[in-house]
Design a protein around this motif. Sequence first.
Motif, PDB file in Angstrom:
ATOM      1  N   SER A   1       0.843  -1.201   0.000  1.00 45.42           N
ATOM      2  CA  SER A   1       0.000   0.000   0.000  1.00 45.42           C
ATOM      3  C   SER A   1       0.871   1.242   0.000  1.00 45.42           C
ATOM      4  CB  SER A   1      -0.919   0.026   1.236  1.00 45.42           C
ATOM      5  OG  SER A   1      -1.710  -1.133   1.325  1.00 45.42           O
ATOM      6  N   GLY A   2       0.342   2.314  -0.544  1.00 44.36           N
ATOM      7  CA  GLY A   2       1.051   3.591  -0.521  1.00 44.36           C
ATOM      8  C   GLY A   2       0.092   4.726  -0.780  1.00 44.36           C
ATOM      9  N   GLY A   3       0.564   5.955  -0.505  1.00 47.88           N
ATOM     10  CA  GLY A   3      -0.306   7.094  -0.751  1.00 47.88           C
ATOM     11  C   GLY A   3       0.229   8.385  -0.199  1.00 47.88           C
ATOM     12  N   PHE A   4      -0.658   9.385  -0.162  1.00 51.01           N
ATOM     13  CA  PHE A   4      -0.306  10.728   0.284  1.00 51.01           C
ATOM     14  C   PHE A   4      -1.405  11.278   1.192  1.00 51.01           C
ATOM     15  CE2 PHE A   4       1.778  10.118  -3.776  1.00 51.01           C
ATOM     16  CZ  PHE A   4       3.044  10.647  -3.584  1.00 51.01           C
ATOM     17  N   ASN A   5      -1.023  12.053   2.187  1.00 51.57           N
ATOM     18  CA  ASN A   5      -1.928  12.884   2.975  1.00 51.57           C
ATOM     19  C   ASN A   5      -1.543  14.334   2.703  1.00 51.57           C
ATOM     20  OD1 ASN A   5      -3.497  10.933   4.719  1.00 51.57           O
ATOM     21  ND2 ASN A   5      -1.421  10.315   5.264  1.00 51.57           N
ATOM     22  N   LEU A   6      -2.420  15.080   2.052  1.00 52.68           N
ATOM     23  CA  LEU A   6      -2.093  16.429   1.597  1.00 52.68           C
ATOM     24  C   LEU A   6      -3.071  17.429   2.206  1.00 52.68           C
ATOM     25  CD1 LEU A   6      -1.606  15.525  -2.179  1.00 52.68           C
ATOM     26  CD2 LEU A   6       0.168  15.693  -0.419  1.00 52.68           C
ATOM     27  N   PHE A   7      -2.544  18.363   2.995  1.00 55.32           N
ATOM     28  CA  PHE A   7      -3.353  19.398   3.640  1.00 55.32           C
ATOM     29  C   PHE A   7      -3.108  20.732   2.947  1.00 55.32           C
ATOM     30  CE2 PHE A   7      -2.377  16.127   6.714  1.00 55.32           C
ATOM     31  CZ  PHE A   7      -3.586  15.884   7.337  1.00 55.32           C
ATOM     32  N   TYR A   8      -4.177  21.527   2.808  1.00 55.91           N
ATOM     33  CA  TYR A   8      -4.033  22.805   2.115  1.00 55.91           C
ATOM     34  C   TYR A   8      -5.054  23.803   2.646  1.00 55.91           C
ATOM     35  CZ  TYR A   8      -7.950  20.827  -0.573  1.00 55.91           C
ATOM     36  OH  TYR A   8      -9.152  20.266  -0.950  1.00 55.91           O
ATOM     37  N   GLY A   9      -4.859  25.079   2.314  1.00 53.49           N
ATOM     38  CA  GLY A   9      -5.780  26.119   2.761  1.00 53.49           C
ATOM     39  C   GLY A   9      -5.174  27.495   2.642  1.00 53.49           C
ATOM     40  N   LYS A  10      -5.922  28.498   3.090  1.00 52.44           N
ATOM     41  CA  LYS A  10      -5.492  29.896   2.989  1.00 52.44           C
ATOM     42  C   LYS A  10      -5.057  30.477   4.332  1.00 52.44           C
ATOM     43  CE  LYS A  10      -8.155  31.222  -1.114  1.00 52.44           C
ATOM     44  NZ  LYS A  10      -9.133  32.199  -1.689  1.00 52.44           N
ATOM     45  N   GLN A  11      -5.816  30.220   5.389  1.00 55.01           N
ATOM     46  CA  GLN A  11      -5.526  30.829   6.688  1.00 55.01           C
ATOM     47  C   GLN A  11      -4.844  29.822   7.598  1.00 55.01           C
ATOM     48  OE1 GLN A  11      -9.655  31.989   7.463  1.00 55.01           O
ATOM     49  NE2 GLN A  11      -9.036  34.128   7.311  1.00 55.01           N
ATOM     50  N   ARG A  12      -3.702  30.185   8.161  1.00 54.99           N
ATOM     51  CA  ARG A  12      -2.875  29.228   8.885  1.00 54.99           C
ATOM     52  C   ARG A  12      -3.568  28.644  10.119  1.00 54.99           C
ATOM     53  NH1 ARG A  12      -1.447  34.229  10.727  1.00 54.99           N
ATOM     54  NH2 ARG A  12      -0.828  34.451  12.924  1.00 54.99           N
TER      55      ARG A  12
ATOM     56  N   SER B   1      -6.906  27.803  10.224  1.00 58.77           N
ATOM     57  CA  SER B   1      -8.064  26.962   9.915  1.00 58.77           C
ATOM     58  C   SER B   1      -7.708  25.499  10.157  1.00 58.77           C
ATOM     59  CB  SER B   1      -8.527  27.184   8.474  1.00 58.77           C
ATOM     60  OG  SER B   1      -7.557  26.709   7.557  1.00 58.77           O
ATOM     61  N   PHE B   2      -8.731  24.665  10.256  1.00 65.71           N
ATOM     62  CA  PHE B   2      -8.492  23.313  10.744  1.00 65.71           C
ATOM     63  C   PHE B   2      -7.498  22.546   9.887  1.00 65.71           C
ATOM     64  CE2 PHE B   2      -9.168  18.792  11.002  1.00 65.71           C
ATOM     65  CZ  PHE B   2      -8.966  18.599  12.356  1.00 65.71           C
ATOM     66  N   PHE B   3      -7.734  22.431   8.590  1.00 62.05           N
ATOM     67  CA  PHE B   3      -6.840  21.632   7.755  1.00 62.05           C
ATOM     68  C   PHE B   3      -5.535  22.360   7.445  1.00 62.05           C
ATOM     69  CE2 PHE B   3     -10.983  19.632   6.458  1.00 62.05           C
ATOM     70  CZ  PHE B   3     -10.719  18.393   7.032  1.00 62.05           C
ATOM     71  N   LYS B   4      -5.583  23.667   7.253  1.00 60.54           N
ATOM     72  CA  LYS B   4      -4.371  24.418   6.918  1.00 60.54           C
ATOM     73  C   LYS B   4      -3.322  24.312   8.022  1.00 60.54           C
ATOM     74  CE  LYS B   4      -1.760  27.556   4.880  1.00 60.54           C
ATOM     75  NZ  LYS B   4      -1.017  27.286   3.625  1.00 60.54           N
ATOM     76  N   GLN B   5      -3.733  24.206   9.272  1.00 65.14           N
ATOM     77  CA  GLN B   5      -2.760  24.130  10.367  1.00 65.14           C
ATOM     78  C   GLN B   5      -1.859  22.903  10.251  1.00 65.14           C
ATOM     79  OE1 GLN B   5      -4.317  23.217  14.354  1.00 65.14           O
ATOM     80  NE2 GLN B   5      -6.184  22.424  13.390  1.00 65.14           N
ATOM     81  N   PHE B   6      -2.320  21.883   9.496  1.00 67.12           N
ATOM     82  CA  PHE B   6      -1.540  20.664   9.345  1.00 67.12           C
ATOM     83  C   PHE B   6      -0.773  20.618   8.022  1.00 67.12           C
ATOM     84  CE2 PHE B   6      -5.204  19.204  12.036  1.00 67.12           C
ATOM     85  CZ  PHE B   6      -4.476  19.102  13.203  1.00 67.12           C
ATOM     86  N   GLU B   7      -0.625  21.746   7.357  1.00 69.90           N
ATOM     87  CA  GLU B   7       0.041  21.742   6.053  1.00 69.90           C
ATOM     88  C   GLU B   7       1.442  21.131   6.128  1.00 69.90           C
ATOM     89  OE1 GLU B   7       0.318  24.718   2.264  1.00 69.90           O
ATOM     90  OE2 GLU B   7       0.780  25.579   4.232  1.00 69.90           O
ATOM     91  N   ASP B   8       2.177  21.435   7.199  1.00 67.38           N
ATOM     92  CA  ASP B   8       3.524  20.871   7.352  1.00 67.38           C
ATOM     93  C   ASP B   8       3.497  19.392   7.724  1.00 67.38           C
ATOM     94  OD1 ASP B   8       4.748  23.261   6.718  1.00 67.38           O
ATOM     95  OD2 ASP B   8       4.851  23.936   8.797  1.00 67.38           O
ATOM     96  N   ALA B   9       2.314  18.866   7.971  1.00 65.35           N
ATOM     97  CA  ALA B   9       2.167  17.427   8.233  1.00 65.35           C
ATOM     98  C   ALA B   9       1.918  16.632   6.949  1.00 65.35           C
ATOM     99  CB  ALA B   9       1.025  17.182   9.209  1.00 65.35           C
ATOM    100  N   SER B  10       1.759  17.306   5.812  1.00 61.11           N
ATOM    101  CA  SER B  10       1.547  16.593   4.550  1.00 61.11           C
ATOM    102  C   SER B  10       2.662  15.577   4.349  1.00 61.11           C
ATOM    103  CB  SER B  10       1.512  17.576   3.381  1.00 61.11           C
ATOM    104  OG  SER B  10       0.396  18.434   3.468  1.00 61.11           O
ATOM    105  N   ASN B  11       2.291  14.366   3.965  1.00 62.73           N
ATOM    106  CA  ASN B  11       3.273  13.291   3.934  1.00 62.73           C
ATOM    107  C   ASN B  11       2.961  12.270   2.853  1.00 62.73           C
ATOM    108  OD1 ASN B  11       1.673  10.876   5.276  1.00 62.73           O
ATOM    109  ND2 ASN B  11       1.271  12.671   6.571  1.00 62.73           N
TER     110      ASN B  11
END
Length: 433
Positions: free
Chosen positions: A401-412, A414-424
């Motif tokens: 198995s393999g894949g990506f977790n990608l977080f994005y957004g405008k305001q640092r 906001s819920f998902f944007k806060q995890f942008e550096d966690a994208s893996n």
Amino acid sequence: MNFILPTLTLCLGLSGSVLAQEEPWDLGEWGMEETPSHGFSGFMELALGARLSSDPVINTEKTLADLRAQLQWDKDFDASGIKFTADFYYDGVLDQTKLQVRELVWQGGLNALVDLGDWGKKLDVKVGLQILTWGTGDYVFLNDLFPKDFQSFFAGRDDDYLKAPSFSAKVSGFFDWANVDLVITPKFTPDNYINGDYFSFFSPLAGANIAPGFDVSSPNKPSSPTYAMRIYKTIGSTEYAAYAYTGAHKSPASFTEFDEPYFSTLRVYGASAITPFAKGLLNIEIAYYDSTEDEQGNEPLVPNSQMRWLLGYEQELVKNLTASAQLYVEHTNDFDALKANSLAPEFDPNRSRVLFTQRFMYRVMQQTLTLNAFNFYSTSDEDGYLKLSADYSPVDQWQLSGGFNLFYGKQRFSFFKQFEDASNAFMRFKYYY
């Protein structure tokens, strides 16, 4: 208001004694005359994950580094059964060796415990460490207040690890008028929430992401049992359900006057329906979150009460290609009181958080390869989370198995944007035995 961790909307102890006896236990009194149905199984797994960009407050690029062995054992008796599942693994991110018992449960009819005749045949009991779930959402939980493991979910572990175990007693009744599930958890079991061990999160007080690696201390954990109930019935082709929960928030969304995180009390009441519609399945679910420590909404250190709605639809578009979509809304009650008393109003959420999800699942190569794309997008917060995965299993003995977790957004904040550096990116190899 949550100053450590926003609410995720998309998520041991056994003691006994051995006594000397003149005669062996009569297992028949417990519905436990032995039958030959039992067996061992399990798997070995290597899982690796790494950030796509560095996180300035986390000192490692690794998000997943597991070497895991799982053992499963079950044994059936005439009127009951025992199941056991345990994971022994090395967590390379935290450099820790861990043992997690995911299931150690006895299940049988009530008559196996107390002979109640025909009435007892309508009741089933399941006691022990177990994983529980209900509700209609796909990665979105309204009335499912059982513990989740969001750190595993974000890191790319198998989806099975999104659901965490709790030591509970579940009694199920099957009647003509409806079916009933009652779950009692004597010791409050929280989510495995984002706490800074693996991923940083936004703190409104600091105005930036932090990673304290905190755990809520015992005095701030609820000491009372939690109770959950579901009443459900199928009428025609539609299944209806009603839910109730009394306990506490599963993540430490509140703070004491000394700025210590804790789990504030919570009651939840809800309902759902799932039915065939057009060429697919339509599901509807609602829940009222009663924040009992903030009835007026003017306590800034405790979450406000909320109404939550979910509307979903799933259909097979063409052979082996399934698509689904969901609309989820969180509406904050007493929003004006929240704004008037907020300690950091510039970081407050919107009155209503609107979230859309989309899933595409495609099976190819004689269904040995499964491709999954699941996207969360919030129109109110203008942020999102895309989860991509592929599972390849040409034979029964192994899976890659393999894949990506990608977080994005405008305001640092906001819920998902806060995890942008966690994208893996992640990969897993699993060998079954």
